[in-house]
Scaffold this motif. Structure first.
Motif, PDB file in Angstrom:
ATOM      1  N   UNK A  98       6.897 -17.516  17.187  1.00 37.31           N
ATOM      2  CA  UNK A  98       6.832 -16.118  16.751  1.00 37.31           C
ATOM      3  C   UNK A  98       5.764 -16.001  15.666  1.00 37.31           C
ATOM      4  N   UNK A  99       5.726 -14.844  15.016  1.00 38.58           N
ATOM      5  CA  UNK A  99       4.702 -14.545  14.016  1.00 38.58           C
ATOM      6  C   UNK A  99       5.360 -14.200  12.692  1.00 38.58           C
ATOM      7  N   UNK A 100       4.650 -14.453  11.615  1.00 37.20           N
ATOM      8  CA  UNK A 100       5.134 -14.095  10.284  1.00 37.20           C
ATOM      9  C   UNK A 100       4.228 -13.014   9.704  1.00 37.20           C
ATOM     10  N   UNK A 101       4.836 -11.894   9.344  1.00 38.77           N
ATOM     11  CA  UNK A 101       4.088 -10.784   8.744  1.00 38.77           C
ATOM     12  C   UNK A 101       3.624 -11.188   7.345  1.00 38.77           C
ATOM     13  N   UNK A 102       2.329 -10.925   7.021  1.00 42.27           N
ATOM     14  CA  UNK A 102       1.799 -11.332   5.718  1.00 42.27           C
ATOM     15  C   UNK A 102       1.280 -10.154   4.896  1.00 42.27           C
ATOM     16  N   UNK A 103       1.340  -8.939   5.441  1.00 45.35           N
ATOM     17  CA  UNK A 103       0.907  -7.783   4.658  1.00 45.35           C
ATOM     18  C   UNK A 103      -0.047  -6.901   5.433  1.00 45.35           C
ATOM     19  N   UNK A 104      -0.611  -5.942   4.718  1.00 55.45           N
ATOM     20  CA  UNK A 104      -1.543  -5.006   5.347  1.00 55.45           C
ATOM     21  C   UNK A 104      -2.820  -4.917   4.530  1.00 55.45           C
ATOM     22  N   UNK A 105      -3.909  -4.584   5.220  1.00 58.23           N
ATOM     23  CA  UNK A 105      -5.195  -4.453   4.557  1.00 58.23           C
ATOM     24  C   UNK A 105      -5.762  -3.073   4.883  1.00 58.23           C
ATOM     25  N   UNK A 106      -6.154  -2.345   3.831  1.00 62.10           N
ATOM     26  CA  UNK A 106      -6.658  -0.992   4.016  1.00 62.10           C
ATOM     27  C   UNK A 106      -7.993  -0.731   3.368  1.00 62.10           C
ATOM     28  N   UNK A 107      -8.609  -1.774   2.785  1.00 60.31           N
ATOM     29  CA  UNK A 107      -9.918  -1.598   2.151  1.00 60.31           C
ATOM     30  C   UNK A 107     -10.912  -2.577   2.767  1.00 60.31           C
ATOM     31  N   UNK A 108     -12.203  -2.255   2.584  1.00 63.74           N
ATOM     32  CA  UNK A 108     -13.264  -3.114   3.075  1.00 63.74           C
ATOM     33  C   UNK A 108     -13.839  -2.685   4.416  1.00 63.74           C
ATOM     34  N   UNK A 109     -13.384  -1.539   4.961  1.00 67.63           N
ATOM     35  CA  UNK A 109     -13.858  -1.078   6.262  1.00 67.63           C
ATOM     36  C   UNK A 109     -15.067  -0.162   6.102  1.00 67.63           C
ATOM     37  N   UNK A 110     -16.034  -0.308   7.009  1.00 70.05           N
ATOM     38  CA  UNK A 110     -17.121   0.665   7.088  1.00 70.05           C
ATOM     39  C   UNK A 110     -16.678   1.798   8.011  1.00 70.05           C
ATOM     40  N   UNK A 111     -17.398   2.926   7.959  1.00 71.41           N
ATOM     41  CA  UNK A 111     -17.072   4.045   8.842  1.00 71.41           C
ATOM     42  C   UNK A 111     -17.189   3.638  10.308  1.00 71.41           C
ATOM     43  N   UNK A 112     -18.193   2.805  10.612  1.00 72.74           N
ATOM     44  CA  UNK A 112     -18.369   2.370  12.004  1.00 72.74           C
ATOM     45  C   UNK A 112     -17.180   1.541  12.472  1.00 72.74           C
ATOM     46  N   UNK A 113     -16.663   0.663  11.587  1.00 76.27           N
ATOM     47  CA  UNK A 113     -15.482  -0.124  11.935  1.00 76.27           C
ATOM     48  C   UNK A 113     -14.292   0.798  12.202  1.00 76.27           C
ATOM     49  N   UNK A 114     -14.123   1.804  11.338  1.00 80.01           N
ATOM     50  CA  UNK A 114     -13.009   2.720  11.503  1.00 80.01           C
ATOM     51  C   UNK A 114     -13.104   3.458  12.832  1.00 80.01           C
ATOM     52  N   UNK A 115     -14.318   3.906  13.178  1.00 76.57           N
ATOM     53  CA  UNK A 115     -14.489   4.617  14.449  1.00 76.57           C
ATOM     54  C   UNK A 115     -14.215   3.690  15.629  1.00 76.57           C
ATOM     55  N   UNK A 116     -14.774   2.469  15.559  1.00 73.30           N
ATOM     56  CA  UNK A 116     -14.617   1.539  16.673  1.00 73.30           C
ATOM     57  C   UNK A 116     -13.160   1.132  16.855  1.00 73.30           C
ATOM     58  N   UNK A 117     -12.498   0.811  15.762  1.00 70.12           N
ATOM     59  CA  UNK A 117     -11.093   0.426  15.851  1.00 70.12           C
ATOM     60  C   UNK A 117     -10.226   1.596  16.282  1.00 70.12           C
ATOM     61  N   UNK A 118     -10.602   2.803  15.870  1.00 74.83           N
ATOM     62  CA  UNK A 118      -9.864   3.981  16.293  1.00 74.83           C
ATOM     63  C   UNK A 118      -9.945   4.205  17.789  1.00 74.83           C
ATOM     64  N   UNK A 119     -11.070   3.784  18.396  1.00 73.23           N
ATOM     65  CA  UNK A 119     -11.259   3.960  19.837  1.00 73.23           C
ATOM     66  C   UNK A 119     -10.662   2.822  20.646  1.00 73.23           C
ATOM     67  N   UNK A 120     -10.373   1.695  19.990  1.00 77.36           N
ATOM     68  CA  UNK A 120      -9.917   0.526  20.741  1.00 77.36           C
ATOM     69  C   UNK A 120      -8.550   0.052  20.265  1.00 77.36           C
ATOM     70  N   UNK A 121      -8.522  -0.635  19.147  1.00 80.96           N
ATOM     71  CA  UNK A 121      -7.294  -1.279  18.693  1.00 80.96           C
ATOM     72  C   UNK A 121      -6.237  -0.272  18.260  1.00 80.96           C
ATOM     73  N   UNK A 122      -6.615   0.687  17.406  1.00 81.83           N
ATOM     74  CA  UNK A 122      -5.649   1.620  16.817  1.00 81.83           C
ATOM     75  C   UNK A 122      -5.422   2.803  17.757  1.00 81.83           C
ATOM     76  N   UNK A 123      -5.017   2.495  18.956  1.00 80.83           N
ATOM     77  CA  UNK A 123      -4.730   3.546  19.935  1.00 80.83           C
ATOM     78  C   UNK A 123      -3.631   3.031  20.853  1.00 80.83           C
ATOM     79  N   UNK A 124      -2.614   3.846  21.049  1.00 81.38           N
ATOM     80  CA  UNK A 124      -1.571   3.490  22.002  1.00 81.38           C
ATOM     81  C   UNK A 124      -0.605   2.433  21.523  1.00 81.38           C
TER      82      UNK A 124
END
Length: 854
Positions: free
Chosen positions: A446-472
């Motif tokens: 299994x997996x162990x949760x280690x926390x969340x990260x919300x800083x260090x992203x560029x706008x391009x990363x946010x757009x790309x992840x929004x279209x791929x990973x952070x969907x559904x």
């Protein structure tokens, strides 16, 4: 930058030029030069800055002579999709023919917009015709349109070469037809000029290098290869090793790249074997300028900021197209040169030869210098200069792929790599998502949760992840995750496929990361790498404390002998009602691989992914996503005119990787990646209405075969794993998609007109009752049909199976074969039911001639 002027000057109902919508382009910032036969012949010079092409009209074209100032009149910004435009502008603004003169990537040290605002941009071009450093300098003259000068820098490429010398036959013919004449030079003179567009650099004599390599203790002759080789990796240590048995280098903050040279041609690879030549033309050009016949080199790709320092953020932004920083390949090892294997030669001697090789190398190749001994002093220097850390290597060590203790890394900042297992929804003005949720494998399946990260992203990363990973995402994790923060309300969970590298300030309460900040999304790594820890069993640093690290990988089943792909969570049920697990799916595809692969190999292929099983949301995926490393990727033009990176299976490893990502079904194009505009298959999908008996479907397939035979076309049949059948027509030679689609539609409509009680050629449901829909829409560019031997994501795990026409009457339904019966069928077969499909010589030209004769 605005495209208002571009849109104002054009009527997109009349011009073939691309509309600006949907013109974003992934990858590095490009330049393009187009030869435009307008009312006045000129060259259009364009640089991608952000999401647009900054554009200048250069009447006489670029000159390689540094003493020549070429007028460059600034014109309106163009959409990035304009880089693909060639052909005629029929009327209106810019009327005339457009040829592509050159294109490539470009770089500049510092901010491009700031330099343009000041009126002097210094930049490098990496194209086929235009190379080296150039200047754009704003003129002080008052003009109706801003005037600039395009000037070649006095660098290794400078010389007596003009743009007209570099025209190919097509461009010269366009110029002739436009009644304009290029510079009055003979063809021989132009050819000589093209030969001059190579860098004038000093090279170390290959004979001298070969002699030096032969003299090294441990060197031996070996066969050269241009294939990928596994890089040597380092383990993480808390303090540098002591003594003169170790040398110490800067830990460069970039991407690991290995390179091969074979017959003078360079090939670049990521640490996991992904080809990188297309992304790094300047590095390819620089390596080939060394003049070597064969070599293997190891180093780190870095980007230089405006002050000439390594900057990882600049590297990521440059590779994504957000910036244009100069890239440098910092080389630190030479395990092979000129037909001689140096992997057993002491490192200190390999580096001495490497330094000699790079003495006069192009600027895009750097030598990673070192200090023997004094590890503490070197590390202290790295701390003072705020570098990422240092690498310590045994002076007498050989070179071997994989991780070991001969190379050790000591970091200034604590960082580690984790799988992304979910995200929190965006709030306020934040794009796409709030933060990414991280976990690591815990060695217990299994997996162990280690926390969340919300800083260090560029706008391009946010757009790309929004279209791929952070969907559904799903409200509950699809994998077992321990230690989840109970305060995570509203989180959405995804399958662990993406690796994130994160800076943090130690481990806090409940083993959560303290003050995490994203360093990078590691597209060069997969979650399988999380088990290959760079950490030693020793205690590692935290904020004032020490903590044990667990880097063991989750229990997983190995797929092949070289452990290329690891299948995680093999017991997860993909077909819950049938008790069919992920491992069962993998085992099925391994059994049918020799039969499946020929139908999808090197074809753009969409997959239907069901990461949580077929009872959970499934989705169609045709584009590459972060984490895929063994699957082929092809940059293809979409119908909108924009380009996208499509995935395609190259081999068994690529298929297995897609299965690891949750793929269940495979749907290939009717063309190959090397000729996407040429179809070599026509597929008629016979889809019966709900009240149509199977015997009528069989009769319809036979009737379709007969009509095709009347046209002189051989056809093949397969079950679809659903209700119907596919009748497949191979084309050899192939035909353009427009021609294929027109034929398929005409044939379907003719079939429906001849037998209106049996067939319908429209998709409208109300017309299909009691009849069989002849679906011809699978025959367009980008359309797909299910692959032979692909599973279907339906209860019972049915399979699309090729048949001999003679056995069609014995089959009970379109879903007659499933995950268990199909391998048994194949074991009984004496030959392939579709034997000879690739050797059938037939084309639509013969059909056209036959119809014309009738």
């Amino acid at each position: 930058m605005s495209l208002h002027e571009y849109k104002r000057k054009r009527n997109f109902g009349r011009t073939r030029e691309p509309a600006p919508e949907g013109s974003a382009r992934a990858g590095r910032a490009i330049f393009v030069v187009q030869l435009h036969h307008a009312s006045r012949r000129h060259f259009d010079f364009r640089l991608q800055v952000g999401d647009t092409l900054r554009s200048w009209a250069v009447p006489k074209g670029p000159s390689y002579d540094p003493k020549v100032k070429r007028l460059a009149v600034e014109v309106e910004d163009h959409p990035v999709s304009y880089a693909d435009f060639e052909g005629d502008i029929a009327e209106g603004y810019g009327k005339g023919h457009v040829d592509l003169f050159d294109r490539g990537v470009w770089a500049t040290r510092g901010d491009a917009e700031a330099q343009l605002h000041k009126g002097h941009l210094v930049f490098e071009l990496f194209g086929e015709r235009l190379k080296g450093t150039w200047h754009l300098v704003r003129s002080g003259r008052k003009e109706r349109q801003p005037a600039w000068f395009l000037i070649k820098a006095d660098d290794a490429y400078a010389g007596d070469v003009e743009a007209d010398d570099l025209l190919d036959a097509t461009m010269r013919e366009s110029t002739r037809r436009a009644a304009k004449t290029p510079a009055k030079r003979s063809a021989a003179a132009r050819a000589t000029a093209r030969d001059k567009v190579v860098p004038k650099v000093r090279k170390v004599s290959t004979a001298v290098l070969t002699k030096a390599a032969v003299a090294l203790d441990g060197s031996h002759k070996a066969k050269a290869s241009g294939d990928f080789f596994a890089p040597q990796l380092a383990r993480l240590r808390e303090v540098p090793p002591q003594g003169d048995a170790w040398l110490h280098e800067v830990k460069w903050d970039g991407y690991r790249i290995v390179a091969t040279l074979l017959k003078g041609k360079a090939r670049l690879w990521s640490r996991n074997g992904l080809p990188w030549n297309e992304r790094l033309p300047e590095i390819v050009q620089a390596l080939e300028a060394l003049g070597l016949d064969s070599a293997r080199l190891d180093g780190e790709l870095i980007a230089l900021d405006g002050e000439g320092r390594s900057n990882f953020n600049a590297l990521q932004r440059t590779l994504s197209g957000e910036a244009q920083a100069p890239l440098v390949y910092m080389l630190f090892d030479l395990p092979f040169i000129q037909g001689h294997d140096l992997s057993r030669v002491p490192l200190i001697e390999r580096k001495a030869l490497l330094q000699r090789l790079l003495a006069h190398a192009p600027a895009h190749l750097g030598f990673s210098s070192h200090t023997v001994g004094h590890g503490d002093d070197v590390f202290a220097m790295a701390m003072e200069q705020k570098l990422e850390g240092i690498i310590a290597k045994r002076v007498d060590g050989g070179y071997h792929g994989g991780r070991g203790d001969d190379w050790q890394k000591i970091k200034r900042l604590e960082s580690d790599e984790f799988a992304v297992v979910g995200y929190t929804p965006a709030k306020g003005s934040r794009l796409a998502f709030g933060s990414l949720l991280l976990a690591r494998p815990n060695g217990k399946g299994s997996w162990t949760y280690v926390g969340r990260v919300g800083t260090g992203f560029t706008d391009a990363m946010l757009r790309d992840l929004g279209d791929t990973l952070a969907r559904g995402g799903t409200k509950k994790p699809g994998v077992r995750i321990e230690n989840i923060d109970p305060m995570l309300r509203g989180a959405l969970w995804v399958q662990p496929t993406v690796v994130a590298e994160v800076y943090f300030r130690g481990i806090g309460n409940k083993t959560l990361l303290r003050q995490p900040s994203l360093k990078a999304l590691r597209v060069d790594k997969s979650i399988g790498d999380l088990g290959d820890s760079d950490r030693t069993p020793a205690k590692t640093r935290t904020a004032g404390k020490t903590a044990k690290r667990t880097g063991a990988k989750a229990p997983a089943k190995k797929i092949d002998s070289d452990d290329t792909i690891i299948i995680t969570h093999p017991d997860r049920l993909v077909f819950p009602a049938d008790k069919i697990s992920k491992q069962d799916v993998v085992d099925y595809y391994k059994q049918v691989m020799p039969w499946l692969l020929p139908g999808i190999h090197d074809r753009p292929t969409s997959t239907i992914r069901c990461p949580g099983g077929i009872d959970s949301p499934c989705f169609f995926q045709k584009h590459m996503v972060a984490g895929l490393e063994h699957t082929g990727q092809a940059k293809l033009k979409e119908e909108t005119g924009a380009q996208a990176v499509y995935l395609y299976p190259r081999d068994e490893t690529g298929v297995m990787e897609l299965l690891q990502f949750g793929a269940v079904e495979f749907h290939p194009w009717g063309s190959h990646v090397d000729s996407p505009d040429v179809a070599d298959r026509v597929v008629f999908d016979l889809d019966p209405g709900d009240d149509v008996a199977w015997s009528r479907v069989v009769a319809a397939a036979r009737m379709t075969r007969g009509f095709l035979a009347d046209l002189g076309l051989v056809s093949f049949v397969r079950t679809t794993g659903g209700k119907g059948l596919h009748v497949v027509v191979p084309l050899n030679p192939g035909a353009a998609w427009k021609e294929v689609k027109a034929f398929a539609r005409g044939f379907a409509e003719a079939l429906a007109a001849a037998h209106p009680l049996e067939f319908v050629a429209t998709a409208t449901k109300r017309f299909r009752q009691g009849r069989i829909y002849v679906d011809y829409l699978r025959n367009g560019r980008g359309a797909t049909a299910v692959a032979s031997y692909s599973l279907r994501s339906r209860v019972g795990a049915p399979v699309a199976v090729p048949l001999r026409w003679e056995e069609l009457g014995k089959v009970r339904s379109g879903a007659a074969f499933d995950i268990r019966s199909t391998p048994k069928r194949l074991a009984r077969l004496k030959k392939d039911p579709w034997e000879g499909i690739d050797s059938v010589k037939q084309s639509l030209d013969s059909v056209t001639r036959k119809l014309a004769g009738q």
